[in-house]
Design a protein around this motif. Structure first.
Motif, PDB file in Angstrom:
ATOM      1  N   LEU A  90       0.823  -1.208   0.000  1.00 30.95           N
ATOM      2  CA  LEU A  90       0.000   0.000   0.000  1.00 30.95           C
ATOM      3  C   LEU A  90       0.857   1.258   0.000  1.00 30.95           C
ATOM      4  N   SER A  91       2.042   1.172   0.545  1.00 37.02           N
ATOM      5  CA  SER A  91       2.936   2.323   0.580  1.00 37.02           C
ATOM      6  C   SER A  91       3.550   2.603  -0.783  1.00 37.02           C
ATOM      7  N   GLU A  92       3.587   1.574  -1.653  1.00 38.72           N
ATOM      8  CA  GLU A  92       4.242   1.713  -2.948  1.00 38.72           C
ATOM      9  C   GLU A  92       3.275   1.764  -4.125  1.00 38.72           C
ATOM     10  N   THR A  93       2.080   1.213  -3.955  1.00 40.79           N
ATOM     11  CA  THR A  93       1.116   1.138  -5.051  1.00 40.79           C
ATOM     12  C   THR A  93       0.248   2.385  -5.073  1.00 40.79           C
ATOM     13  N   THR A  94       0.016   2.939  -6.269  1.00 39.25           N
ATOM     14  CA  THR A  94      -0.820   4.139  -6.354  1.00 39.25           C
ATOM     15  C   THR A  94      -2.296   3.772  -6.213  1.00 39.25           C
ATOM     16  N   ILE A  95      -3.084   4.751  -5.830  1.00 35.95           N
ATOM     17  CA  ILE A  95      -4.529   4.542  -5.676  1.00 35.95           C
ATOM     18  C   ILE A  95      -5.144   4.145  -7.012  1.00 35.95           C
ATOM     19  N   GLY A  96      -4.695   4.803  -8.080  1.00 42.15           N
ATOM     20  CA  GLY A  96      -5.213   4.467  -9.408  1.00 42.15           C
ATOM     21  C   GLY A  96      -4.955   3.024  -9.782  1.00 42.15           C
ATOM     22  N   GLU A  97      -3.782   2.509  -9.438  1.00 43.75           N
ATOM     23  CA  GLU A  97      -3.451   1.112  -9.730  1.00 43.75           C
ATOM     24  C   GLU A  97      -4.332   0.158  -8.929  1.00 43.75           C
TER      25      GLU A  97
ATOM     26  N   CYS B 177      -9.536   9.282  -8.665  1.00 39.70           N
ATOM     27  CA  CYS B 177      -9.371   9.590 -10.089  1.00 39.70           C
ATOM     28  C   CYS B 177      -8.240  10.584 -10.298  1.00 39.70           C
ATOM     29  N   CYS B 178      -8.492  11.879  -9.991  1.00 41.22           N
ATOM     30  CA  CYS B 178      -7.434  12.882 -10.162  1.00 41.22           C
ATOM     31  C   CYS B 178      -6.282  12.640  -9.197  1.00 41.22           C
ATOM     32  N   GLY B 179      -6.577  12.085  -8.028  1.00 44.26           N
ATOM     33  CA  GLY B 179      -5.534  11.783  -7.057  1.00 44.26           C
ATOM     34  C   GLY B 179      -4.980  10.391  -7.201  1.00 44.26           C
ATOM     35  N   GLY B 180      -5.277   9.738  -8.332  1.00 44.70           N
ATOM     36  CA  GLY B 180      -4.921   8.349  -8.514  1.00 44.70           C
ATOM     37  C   GLY B 180      -3.444   8.056  -8.638  1.00 44.70           C
ATOM     38  N   LYS B 181      -2.625   9.085  -8.852  1.00 49.29           N
ATOM     39  CA  LYS B 181      -1.187   8.865  -9.011  1.00 49.29           C
ATOM     40  C   LYS B 181      -0.447   8.879  -7.680  1.00 49.29           C
ATOM     41  N   LYS B 182      -1.162   9.139  -6.593  1.00 48.47           N
ATOM     42  CA  LYS B 182      -0.554   9.140  -5.257  1.00 48.47           C
ATOM     43  C   LYS B 182      -0.780   7.778  -4.590  1.00 48.47           C
ATOM     44  N   THR B 183       0.068   7.449  -3.625  1.00 51.76           N
ATOM     45  CA  THR B 183      -0.124   6.205  -2.879  1.00 51.76           C
ATOM     46  C   THR B 183      -1.117   6.443  -1.742  1.00 51.76           C
ATOM     47  N   VAL B 184      -1.666   5.352  -1.217  1.00 50.48           N
ATOM     48  CA  VAL B 184      -2.589   5.444  -0.087  1.00 50.48           C
ATOM     49  C   VAL B 184      -1.898   6.102   1.098  1.00 50.48           C
ATOM     50  N   ALA B 185      -0.668   5.694   1.350  1.00 56.54           N
ATOM     51  CA  ALA B 185       0.071   6.228   2.496  1.00 56.54           C
ATOM     52  C   ALA B 185       0.263   7.741   2.368  1.00 56.54           C
ATOM     53  N   GLU B 186       0.593   8.211   1.168  1.00 57.69           N
ATOM     54  CA  GLU B 186       0.799   9.647   0.951  1.00 57.69           C
ATOM     55  C   GLU B 186      -0.472  10.439   1.242  1.00 57.69           C
ATOM     56  N   VAL B 187      -1.586   9.957   0.710  1.00 55.63           N
ATOM     57  CA  VAL B 187      -2.850  10.682   0.874  1.00 55.63           C
ATOM     58  C   VAL B 187      -3.303  10.650   2.326  1.00 55.63           C
ATOM     59  N   CYS B 188      -3.170   9.510   2.975  1.00 53.19           N
ATOM     60  CA  CYS B 188      -3.574   9.405   4.386  1.00 53.19           C
ATOM     61  C   CYS B 188      -2.773  10.373   5.254  1.00 53.19           C
ATOM     62  N   GLU B 189      -1.482  10.458   5.000  1.00 56.08           N
ATOM     63  CA  GLU B 189      -0.644  11.366   5.781  1.00 56.08           C
ATOM     64  C   GLU B 189      -1.046  12.821   5.540  1.00 56.08           C
TER      65      GLU B 189
END
Length: 250
Positions: free
Chosen positions: A11-18, A38-50
């Motif tokens: 989850l730390s390495e895979t993007t939301i879009g993937e 969608c628009c935030g799909g290039k970020k990872t779950v960990a990045e967005v959560c933080e």
């Protein structure tokens, strides 16, 4: 069976879009946490959560529960040709926007006119939707007249051989960057609508028009999220990769 450490790392390495591309059901999980897939799909779950102050473990748990559920029938968008996917987007999501924008605009303006004195937020809703509706219709036209025909030409070369044709815009990355920027702006406008309406919470005694407006706005946003996901996270990366790998006309 993956260890908890392995799942955390993934989850730390895979993007939301993937993640959503692999399993469409995870889109609902991300929506429930207010995470843009969608628009935030290039970020990872960990990045967005933080960044948003969301409990990463709670998101991880919800995703694991989805993974454990039986998978029902769904579209395998990744297996479709770019031409087929492009036509699907036009006939499903572009058609939805074209069929619903005028109706929502009219009802938003009506609700603002009738209820704006007591509920000033609906005046802002009408202003925002008037803007997003006009911008999206222009956006769809650019995709259908310029970008999508070129992507279909790329697909033709990919399927049958030949060289990439010339274009007035240079590389396909140029219009793609523009389309992605417009996607992001549309998403921001719809997110503001959701915020000013407190997640489409109706006031006591809301009339039918008021109720229909909020239901349609929620539906419109949900459709746009999936629409943008198909383009930003599936179609556009494939077009960029094809252009990079295919021979060009000298």
């Amino acid at each position: 069976m993956k260890t908890l450490e392995a799942q955390d790392a993934q989850l730390s390495e895979t993007t939301i879009g993937e993640i959503v591309t692999k399993d469409y059901r995870t889109a609902q999980v991300f929506k429930s946490f207010g995470i843009d897939f969608c628009c935030g799909g290039k970020k990872t779950v960990a990045e967005v959560c933080e960044r948003k102050g969301i409990d990463f473990k709670e998101v991880e748990k919800a995703l694991q529960l989805t993974e454990q559920d039986a998978v029902g029938a769904t579209h395998d968008y990744q297996s479709w040709s770019m031409t087929f996917l492009t036509d699907y987007i036009i006939n499903t999501h572009h058609r939805y926007v074209k069929d619903n924008t005028l109706f929502i605009t009219e009802i938003a303006n009506k609700v603002a006119r009738v209820h704006g004195d007591q509920h000033p937020e609906v005046i802002r809703v009408a202003e925002l939707f008037n803007q997003v509706g006009a911008e999206l219709l222009s956006h769809l036209n650019k995709e259908e007249m310029v970008l999508f025909p070129f992507i279909k030409e790329l697909d033709e070369v990919l399927q049958h051989g030949g060289s990439i044709p010339g274009s007035t815009f240079g590389t396909v990355s140029q219009p793609i960057q523009m389309m992605e920027a417009e996607h992001e702006h549309a998403g921001e406008l719809l997110h503001e609508i959701r915020e000013v309406t407190h997640n489409f919470t109706l006031p006591a005694g809301a009339c039918n028009s008021y109720t229909i407006l909020y239901k349609k706005l929620d539906e419109f946003e949900n459709d746009l999220h999936w629409h943008v996901h198909l383009e930003n996270n599936i179609l556009f990366p494939r077009a960029l990769a094809a252009e990079k790998d295919l021979p060009k006309i000298d």
